[in-house]
Design an enzyme around this catalytic site. Structure first.
Site, PDB file in Angstrom:
ATOM      1  CG  ASP A   1      -0.683   4.025   5.291  1.00 43.23           C
ATOM      2  OD1 ASP A   1       0.223   4.524   5.987  1.00 43.23           O
ATOM      3  OD2 ASP A   1      -1.875   4.025   5.637  1.00 43.23           O
TER       4      ASP A   1
ATOM      5  CG  HIS B   1      -1.664  -1.093   5.944  1.00 41.80           C
ATOM      6  ND1 HIS B   1      -2.228  -0.097   6.707  1.00 41.80           N
ATOM      7  CD2 HIS B   1      -1.797  -0.689   4.660  1.00 41.80           C
ATOM      8  CE1 HIS B   1      -2.658   0.870   5.907  1.00 41.80           C
ATOM      9  NE2 HIS B   1      -2.414   0.543   4.655  1.00 41.80           N
TER      10      HIS B   1
ATOM     11  CB  CYS C   1      -5.842  -0.423   4.491  1.00 44.00           C
ATOM     12  SG  CYS C   1      -5.472   0.237   2.845  1.00 44.00           S
TER      13      CYS C   1
ATOM     14  CB  CYS D   1      -0.915   0.009   1.228  1.00 48.75           C
ATOM     15  SG  CYS D   1      -2.049   1.428   1.262  1.00 48.75           S
TER      16      CYS D   1
ATOM     17  NE  ARG E   1      -0.650   4.991   8.742  1.00 47.31           N
ATOM     18  CZ  ARG E   1      -1.932   4.852   9.075  1.00 47.31           C
ATOM     19  NH1 ARG E   1      -2.309   5.036  10.314  1.00 47.31           N
ATOM     20  NH2 ARG E   1      -2.831   4.521   8.169  1.00 47.31           N
TER      21      ARG E   1
HETATM   22 CO    CO Z   1      -3.424   1.256   3.018  1.00 50.90          CO
END
Ligand code: CO
Length: 213
Positions: free
Chosen positions: A44, A98, A101, A42, A46
């Site tokens: 993302d 994750h 999400c 992803c 993080r």
């Molecule tokens: Co995500």
């Protein structure tokens, strides 16, 4: 005055730190890359691939997009898989989702966010396919379950690409994995859908379909 000067400062400090341990690290790496892994994760902020598995530059080839989706007509993702498998000859492809999400949450809650709704429609397809499995979970567990099921489905999509099927047909050593990352403790979990050939892929698929919840 460069408003992003602090990032250049950090970059110089980072490069110096690596050179301290291995003086020719960057010169050697600039000549070739031989990663064993393709990480599809992803976007993302993080979930940074290299850091999570403790690999330096050169250790992992990476493709990231919102909600770690592998869509059969996405030339960006498919090109990445093709280059990784046929040119770099990676031995493992991991689809890494994750918990928590944002993309999966938006899909689950049917939020209207604009253009991205079209992309997240693919997560809603996963949701509909596994609606019975999802509904068997309490409300507060459904997001986590959908994050997991999305990884499983995307790992199957990787295994169904012409590139991966072609590699398996040629007898190339290649395993596709489905993993999930927990933002709250920094740990990865293997979702146990790994497949090194089409038969294993189908068996994993059948296992997931038969899950009680
Ligand atoms: Co995500």
């Amino acid at each position: 005055m460069n408003p992003l000067k602090h990032l250049f400062d950090r970059n110089r400090a980072w490069a110096a730190r690596i050179r301290q341990g291995t003086p020719h690290f960057f010169q050697d790496l600039s000549k070739q890359q031989t990663p064993e892994y393709l990480w599809i994760g992803c976007a993302d902020s993080r979930v940074p691939a290299n850091e999570i598995v403790g690999l330096l530059p050169g250790g992992v080839f990476v493709h990231r997009n919102v909600a770690n989706l592998v869509i059969h007509s996405d030339l960006n993702c498919l090109s990445c898989i093709q280059y990784a498998v046929e040119v770099l000859q990676v031995k493992h492809i991991m689809v890494v989702g994750h918990y928590g999400c944002g993309g999966v949450t938006a899909a689950l809650e049917n939020r209207k966010l604009g253009l991205i709704d079209n992309w997240l429609r693919h997560v809603q397809d996963v949701m509909q396919k596994h609606s019975r499995l999802l509904e068997a979970n309490p409300q507060d567990r459904q997001l986590a379950r959908l994050c997991e099921l999305n990884v499983v489905e995307q790992a199957f999509n990787v295994a169904q690409t012409t590139v991966v099927r072609g590699a398996w047909d040629r007898g190339q050593e290649l395993t596709v994995h489905g993993w999930i990352y927990d933002l709250s403790d920094g740990l990865l979990r293997d979702l146990d859908v790994g497949a090194s050939d089409l038969a294993e892929c189908m068996a994993a698929n059948a296992r997931v379909a038969a899950m009680p919840s």
